[in-house]
Design an enzyme around this catalytic site. Structure first.
Site, PDB file in Angstrom:
ATOM      1  N   PHE B 119      -0.640 -26.138 -16.929  1.00 28.11           N
ATOM      2  CA  PHE B 119      -0.667 -27.262 -17.718  1.00 28.11           C
ATOM      3  C   PHE B 119       0.647 -28.068 -17.247  1.00 28.11           C
ATOM      4  O   PHE B 119       1.445 -27.455 -17.024  1.00 28.11           O
ATOM      5  CB  PHE B 119      -0.744 -26.610 -19.160  1.00 28.11           C
ATOM      6  CG  PHE B 119      -1.465 -27.605 -20.063  1.00 28.11           C
ATOM      7  CD1 PHE B 119      -2.937 -27.093 -20.235  1.00 28.11           C
ATOM      8  CD2 PHE B 119      -0.828 -28.853 -20.597  1.00 28.11           C
ATOM      9  CE1 PHE B 119      -3.625 -28.253 -21.053  1.00 28.11           C
ATOM     10  CE2 PHE B 119      -1.680 -29.783 -21.236  1.00 28.11           C
ATOM     11  CZ  PHE B 119      -2.898 -29.250 -21.595  1.00 28.11           C
ATOM     12  N   GLN B 240       5.019 -39.008 -29.158  1.00 31.15           N
ATOM     13  CA  GLN B 240       4.332 -39.001 -27.860  1.00 31.15           C
ATOM     14  C   GLN B 240       3.437 -39.967 -27.794  1.00 31.15           C
ATOM     15  O   GLN B 240       2.592 -40.027 -28.830  1.00 31.15           O
ATOM     16  CB  GLN B 240       4.103 -37.597 -27.545  1.00 31.15           C
ATOM     17  CG  GLN B 240       3.725 -37.186 -26.434  1.00 31.15           C
ATOM     18  CD  GLN B 240       3.429 -35.866 -26.018  1.00 31.15           C
ATOM     19  OE1 GLN B 240       2.749 -34.978 -26.648  1.00 31.15           O
ATOM     20  NE2 GLN B 240       4.323 -35.246 -25.003  1.00 31.15           N
ATOM     21  N   HIS B 242       0.402 -41.584 -25.071  1.00 27.81           N
ATOM     22  CA  HIS B 242      -0.549 -41.676 -23.847  1.00 27.81           C
ATOM     23  C   HIS B 242      -1.005 -42.856 -23.354  1.00 27.81           C
ATOM     24  O   HIS B 242      -1.019 -44.016 -24.186  1.00 27.81           O
ATOM     25  CB  HIS B 242      -1.993 -40.913 -24.434  1.00 27.81           C
ATOM     26  CG  HIS B 242      -2.723 -40.411 -23.187  1.00 27.81           C
ATOM     27  ND1 HIS B 242      -3.552 -41.459 -22.462  1.00 27.81           N
ATOM     28  CD2 HIS B 242      -3.014 -39.249 -22.892  1.00 27.81           C
ATOM     29  CE1 HIS B 242      -3.920 -40.791 -21.733  1.00 27.81           C
ATOM     30  NE2 HIS B 242      -3.884 -39.403 -21.714  1.00 27.81           N
ATOM     31  N   LEU B 252      -8.896 -41.649 -26.297  1.00 27.50           N
ATOM     32  CA  LEU B 252      -8.332 -41.561 -24.900  1.00 27.50           C
ATOM     33  C   LEU B 252      -9.260 -41.799 -23.750  1.00 27.50           C
ATOM     34  O   LEU B 252     -10.307 -41.008 -23.786  1.00 27.50           O
ATOM     35  CB  LEU B 252      -7.461 -40.151 -24.765  1.00 27.50           C
ATOM     36  CG  LEU B 252      -6.367 -40.103 -25.626  1.00 27.50           C
ATOM     37  CD1 LEU B 252      -5.640 -38.447 -25.346  1.00 27.50           C
ATOM     38  CD2 LEU B 252      -5.200 -41.168 -25.570  1.00 27.50           C
ATOM     39  N   GLU B 255      -6.394 -39.583 -17.738  1.00 19.91           N
ATOM     40  CA  GLU B 255      -5.826 -40.340 -16.585  1.00 19.91           C
ATOM     41  C   GLU B 255      -6.650 -40.107 -15.122  1.00 19.91           C
ATOM     42  O   GLU B 255      -6.260 -40.570 -14.262  1.00 19.91           O
ATOM     43  CB  GLU B 255      -4.212 -39.532 -16.449  1.00 19.91           C
ATOM     44  CG  GLU B 255      -3.389 -40.392 -17.482  1.00 19.91           C
ATOM     45  CD  GLU B 255      -2.205 -39.197 -17.835  1.00 19.91           C
ATOM     46  OE1 GLU B 255      -1.129 -39.793 -17.390  1.00 19.91           O
ATOM     47  OE2 GLU B 255      -2.325 -38.172 -18.406  1.00 19.91           O
ATOM     48  N   ARG B 286       3.339 -40.950 -16.610  1.00 24.42           N
ATOM     49  CA  ARG B 286       3.203 -41.572 -17.635  1.00 24.42           C
ATOM     50  C   ARG B 286       3.729 -42.569 -18.422  1.00 24.42           C
ATOM     51  O   ARG B 286       3.481 -43.763 -18.912  1.00 24.42           O
ATOM     52  CB  ARG B 286       2.738 -40.365 -18.784  1.00 24.42           C
ATOM     53  CG  ARG B 286       1.541 -40.031 -18.921  1.00 24.42           C
ATOM     54  CD  ARG B 286       1.491 -39.121 -20.212  1.00 24.42           C
ATOM     55  NE  ARG B 286       0.313 -37.998 -20.089  1.00 24.42           N
ATOM     56  CZ  ARG B 286      -0.107 -37.428 -20.959  1.00 24.42           C
ATOM     57  NH1 ARG B 286       0.526 -37.116 -22.095  1.00 24.42           N
ATOM     58  NH2 ARG B 286      -1.232 -36.571 -20.923  1.00 24.42           N
ATOM     59  N   HIS B 353       0.187 -40.350 -29.949  1.00 23.23           N
ATOM     60  CA  HIS B 353      -0.548 -38.931 -30.114  1.00 23.23           C
ATOM     61  C   HIS B 353       0.041 -37.761 -31.080  1.00 23.23           C
ATOM     62  O   HIS B 353      -0.550 -37.066 -31.457  1.00 23.23           O
ATOM     63  CB  HIS B 353      -0.684 -38.540 -28.512  1.00 23.23           C
ATOM     64  CG  HIS B 353      -1.469 -37.306 -28.550  1.00 23.23           C
ATOM     65  ND1 HIS B 353      -2.683 -37.185 -28.775  1.00 23.23           N
ATOM     66  CD2 HIS B 353      -1.395 -36.230 -27.735  1.00 23.23           C
ATOM     67  CE1 HIS B 353      -3.395 -36.085 -28.395  1.00 23.23           C
ATOM     68  NE2 HIS B 353      -2.469 -35.315 -27.931  1.00 23.23           N
ATOM     69  N   ARG B 398       7.226 -33.330 -26.097  1.00 28.33           N
ATOM     70  CA  ARG B 398       6.672 -32.112 -26.499  1.00 28.33           C
ATOM     71  C   ARG B 398       5.827 -31.502 -25.284  1.00 28.33           C
ATOM     72  O   ARG B 398       5.302 -32.699 -24.557  1.00 28.33           O
ATOM     73  CB  ARG B 398       5.683 -31.957 -27.491  1.00 28.33           C
ATOM     74  CG  ARG B 398       4.666 -30.798 -27.797  1.00 28.33           C
ATOM     75  CD  ARG B 398       3.683 -31.260 -28.748  1.00 28.33           C
ATOM     76  NE  ARG B 398       2.546 -32.168 -28.340  1.00 28.33           N
ATOM     77  CZ  ARG B 398       1.634 -31.764 -27.831  1.00 28.33           C
ATOM     78  NH1 ARG B 398       0.956 -30.587 -27.681  1.00 28.33           N
ATOM     79  NH2 ARG B 398       0.718 -32.882 -27.691  1.00 28.33           N
TER      80      ARG B 398
END
Lengths: 94, 588
Positions: B119, B240, B242, B252, B255, B286, B353, B398
């Protein structure tokens, strides 16, 4: 306030979910159809709202169908409703 | 006015991952626990978490908690408290294995161990290469976690108050917290729920932005309650975002769309990423993409009637590629943006987000406030965990999968701390102050008696629009100043909202008015804190101060509601048992 109205308000509140996608669809569905649902349709909606969020989302996005015909009909209305960018997201139900 | 009162050992406000993990700990210790939730527990916003929960189990390849700690500190842009981060990364293995034993249906390897996948931001050997650290239950990790914890709580006889909304904390003269005043939606009745310990686990408040992935229930109720009770909010400038959420909806768009060859256009049809990142263009990171989008909108090149979104074009990929390589995108675009991406571009905007800041706590879950002599002290009786708390393990940004971990580790830790604190100190209920319920009753009385005023929807929409415009993913000094002025006005206006429906029973308009009070506190904390922080760090990105400034800003913000006063406290750079990670430029 009558008992019936109270039930309606409870159903309305239970359209608040853990997933944004469902909030958007259910909010638009309420705005478009809630006033005109008959008793049978309200029962079906109430049953659908008992589903876990991912299950309900699968119904709404067309990945799955509920078993009960009356619930299928409600899901069909949810699928058809527009959550267009102009109306959705900016406000909640108020 | 006499109001009913009930007594418990502990009250948990919120029934998402952290609230239910804490409640389980408390109920298993045979404490009398009440969990309040606006919605049925398994419909809490934790249900939306898909990615997974990180723990250095090392099931598929070598891993250890110290690497996880390094990734988290670096990801936080060095604003995270390293004692709390060490605590979380070490506890990760224990809480994940425990959850497995509770019955969580994790995906498995062939040998039966929990399957782990890589991740973003999680690495092996201090940034060397990606590591498989995320444990998941298909794409329904949060859902499975909520169900597992709910079942366990039922077994442990946790008492749930479903469709109840906590309104305000009760504090006495000494500042101790003695419970909450809450509203039962079904009857509209207000009740005092007295407790020796109160845990806030109310989640994030992403609904302060018009573009948000958060569900409608995410209204920062715990933040509003804390702020009104005189408790500061920490690091609220860090949110945060997106880059590509559907404009006006928040859902969302992965990406992967840009990975497959989709690109962004401004209102002139210009592929503007060529100007900002000539080589990688739309595949830039991002933050670069978000910044470029925000700049285009700010400079008047946004699309749409209000010029407030960007167009994501993918029709040139053709229907076949879109259906095959980007399954689900077409139906999401049709459903939530009213466009078919095979023929038309999708309106998108950087979308909020996750909230990194919150109610300040230590890693034991106790809420802490400045002690007046440079240190901090716990607020007796008050605890917080999960997204509403600022421990601070996420610092300025985060890492993916650390949010579910945060819920488990600090949910459990706060439960354990409450048990220990009650044993050591608080043996019986303290006497309630005479004015225990005055504040929430006055808030309700105002709504009930108002005969005119602005609608909750109108004030809420203006707040969301203002925050999106002035305090979004990329922040401009002049715009921040305008935003502060706007929010000061909105904070006045929210005190004069009007609801037509004055009924008591399941009055959702009343609930939404009360929620808006909490959102406005959160938004105010955010914009005041953001305006003051003259650097760029993690998710706080300013056009006039593009660099991180460790000399002046390696510190946590504390916003106080009274007078919008800011103060600051040091970042804990010293972990519990190991050497700290010194701040370095954050390069991936």
């Amino acid at each position: 306030m009558t008992g019936q109205d109270r039930t309606l308000d409870r159903i309305r509140w239970r359209c608040r979910r853990g997933m944004l996608e469902l909030d958007l669809v259910l909010n638009a569905f309420l705005a478009r159809h809630f006033e005109t649902l008959d008793a049978g349709q309200l029962d079906a909606l109430r049953e659908l709202l008992e589903c876990p969020d991912p299950q309900l989302l699968d119904f709404v996005m067309g990945h799955d169908e509920p078993d009960a015909p009356a619930e299928r009909d409600i899901v069909a209305l949810m699928r058809a409703v527009s959550t267009g960018t102009a109306s959705a997201g900016a406000t909640t139900t108020a | 006015m006499a109001i009913a009162k009930r007594q418990f050992d502990a009250i948990v406000v919120g029934a998402g991952g952290s609230g239910m993990r804490a409640a389980l700990e408390l109920a298993q210790a045979n404490l009398r626990v009440a969990v309040l939730s606006k919605v049925f527990p398994t419909r809490s916003h934790t249900v939306a978490a898909q990615g997974g929960v990180s723990a250095s189990l090392g099931n598929d390849e070598p891993d250890n908690w110290h690497w996880h700690m390094y990734d988290t500190v670096k990801g936080s842009d060095y604003l995270g408290d390293q004692d709390a981060i060490e605590f979380m990364c070490r506890k990760a293995v224990e809480v994940v294995v425990e959850l497995e034993h509770f019955g969580m249906p994790f995906d498995r390897l062939d040998n039966g161990k929990i399957y782990q996948r890589p991740f973003g931001g999680h690495t092996s050997n201090y940034g060397e290469r990606p590591v498989k650290r995320a444990c998941a239950a298909a794409d329904r990790t949060g859902h499975a976690m909520l169900h597992t914890l709910y079942q366990r709580n039922v077994r442990a006889h946790t008492q749930f108050f479903v469709e109840w909304m906590a309104l305000d904390l009760i504090r006495n003269q000494q500042g101790d917290v003695l419970g909450v005043v809450a509203l039962e939606m079904e009857t509209g009745e207000v009740m005092i729920l007295q407790a020796k310990a109160t845990l806030l686990a109310t989640g994030g408040a992403g609904r302060i932005y018009s573009a948000s992935t958060n569900a409608f229930i995410n209204t920062g109720d715990g933040l509003g309650m804390a702020a009104r009770a005189g408790i500061p909010l920490e690091d609220m400038e860090f949110w945060q975002f997106h880059p590509t959420g559907v404009a006006g909806a928040g859902v969302l768009i992965t990406e992967g769309v840009r990975g497959e060859g989709g690109f962004l256009l401004n209102k002139n049809g210009e592929r503007f990423m060529e100007r900002y990142a000539p080589t990688v263009k739309d595949l830039a990171s991002r933050d670069v993409v978000s910044r470029a989008m925000a700049t285009e909108i700010k400079e008047g090149r946004g699309a749409g009637k209000d010029g407030d979104y960007i167009l994501l074009k993918l029709d040139h990929l053709g229907a076949e590629t879109i259906d095959k390589r980007l399954p689900g995108i077409r139906e999401i675009a049709k459903k939530f943006a009213n466009v078919d991406p095979v023929t038309d571009p999708i309106p998108v905007v950087p979308t909020c987000h996750y909230q990194m800041g919150g109610v300040p706590t230590n890693y034991s879950g106790q809420v802490v406030v400045p002690d007046g002599s440079g240190g901090e002290k716990p607020v007796k009786g008050l605890y917080a965990a999960g997204e509403c708390a600022c421990v601070s393990v996420h610092g300025a940004n985060r890492l993916g999968t650390n949010s579910l971990l945060d819920l488990l580790v600090f949910g459990k830790a706060s439960g354990e701390t409450i048990i220990a604190d009650l044993k050591a100190d608080v043996q019986s209920q303290q006497e309630l102050p005479a004015d225990a319920a005055d504040l929430p009753l006055a808030r309700l009385a105002r709504l009930d008696s108002a005969t005119s005023g602005e609608t909750v929807a109108q004030v809420g929409a203006d707040m969301r629009r203002s925050m999106q415009l002035h305090c979004g993913v990329f922040r401009f000094p002049d715009s921040l100043g305008d935003g502060v002025r706007n929010m000061l006005e909105i904070a006045q206006r929210v005190q004069h909202t009007y609801i037509k429906d004055k009924s008591k029973v399941f009055n959702t308009a009343r609930i939404e008015a009360l929620e808006l009070d909490n959102l406005v506190e959160t938004a105010m904390a955010t914009i005041i804190s953001a305006n003051a922080r003259t650097e760029s760090r993690g998710a706080h990105d300013r056009s006039d101060h593009p660099d991180r400034d460790d000399v002046n800003w390696l510190k946590h913000t504390l916003w106080n509601k009274e007078g919008n006063r800011l103060e600051y406290k040091a970042v804990k750079l010293k972990p519990l048992t190991v050497e700290g990670f010194e701040p370095k430029p954050r390069v991936y």
